[in-house]
Design a protein around this motif. Structure first.
Motif, PDB file in Angstrom:
ATOM      1  N   PRO A   7       2.178 -11.592  -4.731  1.00  0.00           N
ATOM      2  CA  PRO A   7       0.825 -11.844  -4.218  1.00  0.00           C
ATOM      3  C   PRO A   7      -0.230 -11.557  -5.287  1.00  0.00           C
ATOM      4  O   PRO A   7      -0.127 -10.588  -6.027  1.00  0.00           O
ATOM      5  N   VAL A   8      -1.239 -12.423  -5.329  1.00  0.00           N
ATOM      6  CA  VAL A   8      -2.314 -12.230  -6.302  1.00  0.00           C
ATOM      7  C   VAL A   8      -3.151 -11.015  -5.927  1.00  0.00           C
ATOM      8  O   VAL A   8      -3.498 -10.187  -6.773  1.00  0.00           O
ATOM      9  N   ASN A   9      -3.467 -10.900  -4.641  1.00  0.00           N
ATOM     10  CA  ASN A   9      -4.235  -9.759  -4.138  1.00  0.00           C
ATOM     11  C   ASN A   9      -3.426  -9.092  -3.027  1.00  0.00           C
ATOM     12  O   ASN A   9      -3.657  -9.335  -1.837  1.00  0.00           O
ATOM     13  N   PRO A  10      -2.453  -8.268  -3.383  1.00  0.00           N
ATOM     14  CA  PRO A  10      -1.572  -7.667  -2.368  1.00  0.00           C
ATOM     15  C   PRO A  10      -2.328  -6.726  -1.455  1.00  0.00           C
ATOM     16  O   PRO A  10      -3.295  -6.077  -1.852  1.00  0.00           O
ATOM     17  N   THR A  11      -1.885  -6.667  -0.205  1.00  0.00           N
ATOM     18  CA  THR A  11      -2.451  -5.717   0.736  1.00  0.00           C
ATOM     19  C   THR A  11      -1.917  -4.322   0.407  1.00  0.00           C
ATOM     20  O   THR A  11      -0.993  -4.161  -0.402  1.00  0.00           O
ATOM     21  N   LEU A  12      -2.497  -3.315   1.062  1.00  0.00           N
ATOM     22  CA  LEU A  12      -2.031  -1.949   0.864  1.00  0.00           C
ATOM     23  C   LEU A  12      -0.553  -1.834   1.226  1.00  0.00           C
ATOM     24  O   LEU A  12       0.230  -1.224   0.506  1.00  0.00           O
ATOM     25  N   TRP A  13      -0.160  -2.442   2.354  1.00  0.00           N
ATOM     26  CA  TRP A  13       1.232  -2.364   2.791  1.00  0.00           C
ATOM     27  C   TRP A  13       2.158  -3.032   1.779  1.00  0.00           C
ATOM     28  O   TRP A  13       3.241  -2.509   1.467  1.00  0.00           O
ATOM     29  N   GLN A  14       1.764  -4.190   1.247  1.00  0.00           N
ATOM     30  CA  GLN A  14       2.580  -4.872   0.248  1.00  0.00           C
ATOM     31  C   GLN A  14       2.702  -4.042  -1.026  1.00  0.00           C
ATOM     32  O   GLN A  14       3.759  -3.981  -1.646  1.00  0.00           O
ATOM     33  N   SER A  15       1.614  -3.379  -1.411  1.00  0.00           N
ATOM     34  CA  SER A  15       1.636  -2.546  -2.611  1.00  0.00           C
ATOM     35  C   SER A  15       2.572  -1.353  -2.432  1.00  0.00           C
ATOM     36  O   SER A  15       3.319  -0.982  -3.341  1.00  0.00           O
ATOM     37  N   LEU A  16       2.544  -0.753  -1.241  1.00  0.00           N
ATOM     38  CA  LEU A  16       3.411   0.393  -0.980  1.00  0.00           C
ATOM     39  C   LEU A  16       4.872  -0.022  -0.940  1.00  0.00           C
ATOM     40  O   LEU A  16       5.745   0.683  -1.450  1.00  0.00           O
ATOM     41  N   ARG A  17       5.154  -1.173  -0.345  1.00  0.00           N
ATOM     42  CA  ARG A  17       6.533  -1.646  -0.278  1.00  0.00           C
ATOM     43  C   ARG A  17       7.078  -1.991  -1.658  1.00  0.00           C
ATOM     44  O   ARG A  17       8.292  -1.942  -1.881  1.00  0.00           O
ATOM     45  N   ARG A 144      -2.504   4.057  -7.498  1.00  0.00           N
ATOM     46  CA  ARG A 144      -2.079   4.105  -6.092  1.00  0.00           C
ATOM     47  C   ARG A 144      -0.869   5.020  -5.924  1.00  0.00           C
ATOM     48  O   ARG A 144      -0.786   5.774  -4.948  1.00  0.00           O
ATOM     49  N   ALA A 145       0.053   4.978  -6.879  1.00  0.00           N
ATOM     50  CA  ALA A 145       1.246   5.823  -6.782  1.00  0.00           C
ATOM     51  C   ALA A 145       0.882   7.296  -6.857  1.00  0.00           C
ATOM     52  O   ALA A 145       1.400   8.114  -6.082  1.00  0.00           O
TER      53      ALA A 145
END
Length: 270
Positions: A7-17, A144-145
């Protein structure tokens, strides 16, 4: 995930996964370890209950802090030579042993010695943990990590310190054994579930060159000074605040709940 499907602009959930499994193992281990941070916040109350005056207690607290300071240098050096995973495991196993020795120590010299060794052992994993996160997380995802790891740290602290206050009402021995147990659990988890991380035995600057680089880095020095000033105040939470709470006639359980508020607020606002 390749660039065609990412994803170009990942959601928070996508970033965490997208964060790798070793990162989540590190978070779980850190949460367990911080949940079991029982002894140091209650060390002032423990020693006071043993009949030591505040002027004597300070030596044990100073030794613990000095151990933390030395561990920052040693932990980073060790992480580059035996690997991040091995450093974390050695730190946790060493902390468990030192914690049990501290619980059995009698007399101010012995207590101060093992308080220093406990501080040294338990803080030696910090550089390795930070370095391992940098090893396994690409630069774009590190902010984020680190935020997620901070939430694990403070969530564990909030839950654990409230539990510690309740345990202290019954026996301070439970604090030492509980702290040692959670260190052992993190050590085993690190040994069997974390990667080695990078080793940099052949790429290192001499101490003189490294220190000169730090002293010439004005932004770093500014952050260092700000953190030092903040730490002077923040450390009172686990030292002199205990004496104030005790002098006000409040219980160890209340002291644990009071400290837990700090972790709760950080989790909510981070």
């Amino acid at each position: 995930m390749n660039s065609a499907t990412e994803p170009v602009n990942p959601t928070l959930w996508q970033s965490l996964r997208a964060l790798p499994k070793p990162f989540w193992v590190l978070c779980v281990g850190t949460f367990i370890n911080r949940f079991g941070t029982f002894v140091f916040p209650f060390l002032t109350l423990y020693l006071s209950a043993k009949g030591h005056a505040p002027g004597e207690v300070k030596f044990a607290l100073m030794a613990h802090g000095l151990g933390h300071l030395l561990a920052c240098f040693f932990g980073g050096w060790l992480a580059d030579r035996i690997g991040r995973r091995n450093t974390i495991a050695a730190s946790m196993f060493g902390a468990a042993v030192a914690m049990l020795c501290l619980s059995a120590a009698r007399g101010l010299p012995a207590i101060s010695l093992f308080a220093g060794l406990t501080g040294f052992a338990i803080a030696s994993y910090h550089p390795a943990s930070a370095a391992l996160l940098a090893d396994i997380i690409p630069p774009a995802g590190r902010v984020r990590a680190y935020t997620v790891l901070r939430i694990a740290i403070n969530g564990g602290w909030a839950a654990g310190i409230a539990t510690a206050g309740w345990l202290a009402q019954h026996s301070y021995t439970f604090l030492f054994w509980g702290d040692a147990l959670t260190c052992m659990i993190f050590g085993v988890l690190a040994l069997f579930a974390l990667p080695h991380g990078l080793r940099r035995t052949n790429v290192r600057a001499p101490w003189g060159e490294a220190i000169a680089s730090v002293l010439s880095n004005k932004p770093f020095l500014a952050v260092f000074a700000a953190n030092f000033c903040a730490a002077l105040v923040f450390c009172q939470m686990s030292t002199t605040l205990a004496l104030q709470v005790s002098a006000a006639g409040l219980s160890a359980s209340f002291f644990g709940q009071l400290l837990a508020v700090n972790g709760v607020l950080i989790v909510l606002l981070e």
